[in-house]
Design an enzyme around this catalytic site. Structure first.
Site, PDB file in Angstrom:
ATOM      1  CE  LYS A   4      44.451  37.490  35.612  1.00 53.23           C
ATOM      2  NZ  LYS A   4      45.505  36.772  36.303  1.00 53.23           N
ATOM      3  CG  ASP A  48      37.294  46.089  49.769  1.00 52.85           C
ATOM      4  OD1 ASP A  48      36.597  46.051  50.790  1.00 52.85           O
ATOM      5  OD2 ASP A  48      38.522  45.886  49.795  1.00 52.85           O
ATOM      6  CD  GLU A  65      35.518  45.001  40.143  1.00 52.68           C
ATOM      7  OE1 GLU A  65      35.625  43.941  39.497  1.00 52.68           O
ATOM      8  OE2 GLU A  65      36.486  45.716  40.448  1.00 52.68           O
ATOM      9  CG  ASP A  76      42.682  36.285  43.049  1.00 53.27           C
ATOM     10  OD1 ASP A  76      42.009  37.313  43.258  1.00 53.27           O
ATOM     11  OD2 ASP A  76      43.919  36.284  43.049  1.00 53.27           O
ATOM     12  CE  LYS A 100      35.199  42.180  51.398  1.00 48.05           C
ATOM     13  NZ  LYS A 100      36.671  42.091  51.499  1.00 48.05           N
TER      14      LYS A 100
HETATM   15  P1  5GP Z   1      38.445  48.260  45.834  1.00 45.33           P
HETATM   16  O1  5GP Z   1      39.250  49.006  44.830  1.00 45.33           O
HETATM   17  O2  5GP Z   1      36.968  48.581  45.831  1.00 45.33           O
HETATM   18  O3  5GP Z   1      39.035  48.347  47.216  1.00 45.33           O
HETATM   19  O4  5GP Z   1      38.619  46.730  45.538  1.00 45.33           O
HETATM   20  C1  5GP Z   1      38.137  46.118  44.443  1.00 45.33           C
HETATM   21  C2  5GP Z   1      39.021  44.955  44.098  1.00 45.33           C
HETATM   22  O5  5GP Z   1      39.728  44.450  45.236  1.00 45.33           O
HETATM   23  C3  5GP Z   1      38.168  43.824  43.613  1.00 45.33           C
HETATM   24  O6  5GP Z   1      37.988  43.891  42.237  1.00 45.33           O
HETATM   25  C4  5GP Z   1      38.974  42.623  44.020  1.00 45.33           C
HETATM   26  O7  5GP Z   1      39.915  42.342  43.026  1.00 45.33           O
HETATM   27  C5  5GP Z   1      39.712  43.056  45.266  1.00 45.33           C
HETATM   28  N1  5GP Z   1      39.039  42.605  46.496  1.00 45.33           N
HETATM   29  C6  5GP Z   1      38.448  43.365  47.441  1.00 45.33           C
HETATM   30  N2  5GP Z   1      37.942  42.610  48.425  1.00 45.33           N
HETATM   31  C7  5GP Z   1      38.199  41.327  48.084  1.00 45.33           C
HETATM   32  C8  5GP Z   1      37.902  40.063  48.692  1.00 45.33           C
HETATM   33  O8  5GP Z   1      37.290  39.929  49.750  1.00 45.33           O
HETATM   34  N3  5GP Z   1      38.337  38.958  48.021  1.00 45.33           N
HETATM   35  C9  5GP Z   1      39.018  39.029  46.840  1.00 45.33           C
HETATM   36  N4  5GP Z   1      39.382  37.871  46.288  1.00 45.33           N
HETATM   37  N5  5GP Z   1      39.307  40.186  46.248  1.00 45.33           N
HETATM   38  C10 5GP Z   1      38.898  41.333  46.862  1.00 45.33           C
END
Ligand code: 5GP
Length: 185
Positions: free
Chosen positions: A40, A112, A108, A168, A140
């Site tokens: 979301k 992260d 997106e 969130d 990040k």
């Molecule tokens: P990845 O798969 O790249 O590690 O993470 C992506 C998802 O992790 C994002 O779509 C989000 O839902 C969540 N996420 C990663 N870092 C954060 C953050 O600092 N805050 C929030 N609220 N969600 C995060």
């Protein structure tokens, strides 16, 4: 209650999102695009980004859940939230339409570790789109586990857990207009 500290104000976000829209306009001049938002968290970013693009554009949404992704308390002096990802991504809502031969902008909230976008971009590539570009509001890079990059990046941020503007904390704070760092979760 966690304390929130503004990292990116609504004005700063609006200015950058307008610039990103202008970049997309330039890159796809004369062509149609489809925005695919990741539910979301990307909903608010997508709606603002799309209104800064003047091309013919349609929307679709994809849902994923990253089980095992959760904020964890970390023993650092500032008490900042850390983010732990076990890397299990599961599809919860598929696309409503085919992307074959289309210019796709995958939207997106935050890039992260890269696990989520790696999973989704593989899934979208299987549709054989004409092109696939990623637009991420936040990046990040210090947390990356897979070598995946976005073509359009709003802001590069440090390793902090952020909320607001769609993001969130336990489903709360998505409606905050600013992006804030969660302190002492
Ligand atoms: P990845 O798969 O790249 O590690 O993470 C992506 C998802 O992790 C994002 O779509 C989000 O839902 C969540 N996420 C990663 N870092 C954060 C953050 O600092 N805050 C929030 N609220 N969600 C995060």
């Amino acid at each position: 209650m966690p304390e929130l500290k503004v990292l990116l104000s609504r004005e700063t976000i609006a200015k950058r999102v307008a610039e990103m829209g202008a970049e997309i306009d330039r890159d796809f001049r004369g062509q149609a695009i489809i925005f695919v938002g990741v539910l979301k968290g990307a909903a608010i970013f997508l709606s603002d980004l799309a209104r800064n693009v003047s091309l013919n554009a349609t929307f679709d949404f994809i849902g994923v859940s990253s089980y095992g992704n959760r904020p964890i308390a970390r023993d650092d002096p500032a008490g900042h939230a850390a983010w732990d990802s076990l890397g299990e991504v599961r599809l919860t809502k598929d696309l409503d339409q085919s992307l074959a031969g289309r210019n796709v902008i995958l939207v997106e909230d935050i890039l992260d570790t890269g696990l989520t976008l790696n999973y989704i971009s593989k899934l979208l590539r299987a549709h054989q789109p004409k092109s696939l570009h990623i637009a991420a509001l936040l990046d990040k890079p210090s947390r990356r586990k897979l070598p995946i990059e976005a073509h359009y990046i709003g802001f590069t941020i440090p390793d902090e857990y952020v909320v607001g503007y769609g993001l969130d904390y336990a489903e709360l704070y998505r409606n905050l207009p600013d992006v804030c760092i969660v302190q002492n979760p």
